[in-house]
Design an enzyme around this catalytic site. Structure first.
Site, short mmCIF file in Angstrom:
data_model
loop_
_atom_site.label_atom_id
_atom_site.label_comp_id
_atom_site.label_asym_id
_atom_site.label_seq_id
_atom_site.Cartn_x
_atom_site.Cartn_y
_atom_site.Cartn_z
N ASP A 143 1.03 -1.01 0.05
CA ASP A 143 -0.09 0.04 -0.08
C ASP A 143 1.01 1.12 0.00
OD1 ASP A 143 -2.35 1.65 0.53
OD2 ASP A 143 -1.59 1.86 2.70
N ASP A 145 -0.07 5.21 1.03
CA ASP A 145 -0.46 5.96 1.95
C ASP A 145 -0.53 5.31 3.31
OD1 ASP A 145 -0.98 8.83 0.54
OD2 ASP A 145 -2.13 7.30 -0.31
N ASP A 290 -1.43 -0.75 5.83
CA ASP A 290 -1.78 -0.42 7.30
C ASP A 290 -3.31 -0.55 7.55
OD1 ASP A 290 -2.53 1.61 5.42
OD2 ASP A 290 -2.33 3.12 7.21
#
Length: 349
Positions: A143, A145, A290
């Site tokens: 991922d 961001d 995250d």
């Protein structure tokens, strides 16, 4: 593999562990001369309680084993006579318990105090000591961001601007770990979607000036490159942000899928597309992110390994149970992830 069990200056008893479907395993002859063989014989007999009566062991030169016995070959006066001492499985295990490691072969193991086998002495489990083979890893998908870059978008402010305060509070209560704003607006009218997407894009562009690599990201990518492990990217951000990320930091991910790719996370399609492009099975790929709801769900559905990056301890066992999602690994930093990959995976190309 041969384990020396009892030793003095120039006398050894050795044993080969049980080998399935092998009739008998022989050990090369071992030189023996100046040891009180009668004492050795008595010690072994008392300790292992052989199932058949045996005579004295003279100049023991070879030990062989099959699934149920230990054989001691003796050389008496050059006649080459052979004598077998049969012991049960328990006896073999108790011999192994004496000394499973060569560097522990010292005369202490012949002492009366040791041979008494105190109650706390346990027989080692050699099967459990064998480490399982490491899984092969050929690619890692990230991922962006909050994983590769420090979060720079003010998501609460963006969600309020798109949803309004009341709707934001209501959705936040229902989704404490995060709101999937892109999925939420899909049911809106085309005009409302256009306005919402414009607001989202404005917040994302403002964050581009504040882009920072996550600590450990550069080192991790360099490590993966050194191992020839492929790197891919899946983000809910737009293509412009991905291009800025590549240009600013000079770290290229390919394929790099932005939110223009459909269907988006948590659908497994993005990872499956990347795996197809690489020609690699999903079971040889790891998804790192995250977001439990998006990144981990995407990886799990694709059949990939999953690693949750949780810097602040945001996620608990309750969250895992609520979403019925359990990541394969959980780390608090990308530096920790690097160590995890080395310890748990076969990284050879």
């Amino acid at each position: 593999m041969i384990f020396p069990l009892i030793s003095t200056e120039n006398t050894f008893i050795t044993i080969t562990p049980k080998i399935p479907r092998v009739q008998e395993t022989s050990v090369k002859p071992i030189f023996c001369s100046s040891f009180q063989n009668r004492n050795l014989n008595n010690t072994v007999n008392k300790l292992l309680k052989p199932t058949t009566k045996t005579s004295r062991v003279l100049n023991s030169q070879m030990v062989t084993t099959n699934s149920s016995q230990i054989s001691l070959k003796k050389n008496s006066g050059g006649r080459g006579n052979e004598e077998r001492i049969r012991f049960g499985q328990v006896g073999i295990k108790r011999i192994l318990a004496l000394n499973p490691f060569p560097f522990l072969s010292v005369p202490f193991f012949l002492s009366q105090s040791f041979l008494l086998f105190p109650p706390f002495f346990s027989v080692p489990n050699f099967t459990g000591m064998m480490s399982p083979p490491k899984k092969r890893l050929r690619g890692v998908v990230f991922d962006m961001d909050g994983t590769l870059i420090v979060p720079a978008i003010d998501f609460p402010a963006m969600h309020r601007a798109v949803l309004g305060d009341d709707n934001y509070k209501r959705l936040k209560e229902k989704n404490p770990t995060g709101i999937d704003i892109l999925r939420h607006i899909e049911s809106w009218s085309p005009e409302k979607q256009r306005q919402a997407n414009k607001t989202i894009t404005d917040f994302e562009r403002q964050a581009l000036d504040r882009l920072q690599l996550m600590p450990g990201a550069a080192e991790l990518c360099g490590f993966l490159d050194s191992k020839k492990i492929r790197r891919g990217l899946i983000t809910q951000n737009n293509k412009e942000a991905v291009d800025v990320f590549h240009d600013r930091f000079g770290i290229i991910f390919s394929p790099a899928l932005s939110r223009e790719f459909r269907p988006r996370k948590p659908d497994p399609a993005p990872i499956l597309h990347i795996c197809s492009t690489w020609g690699i099975k999903p079971s040889e790929v790891m998804m790192v992110g995250d977001s439990l709801r998006h990144d981990i769900a995407c990886g799990k559905r694709a059949g990939a390994f999953t690693c949750l990056l949780d810097e602040t301890g945001k996620y608990t066992a309750t969250d895992f149970a609520k979403l019925n999602l359990q990541p394969d690994f959980k780390v608090s930093s990308l530096s920790e992830l690097l160590s995890l990959l080395e310890a748990n995976f076969d990284l050879n190309p």
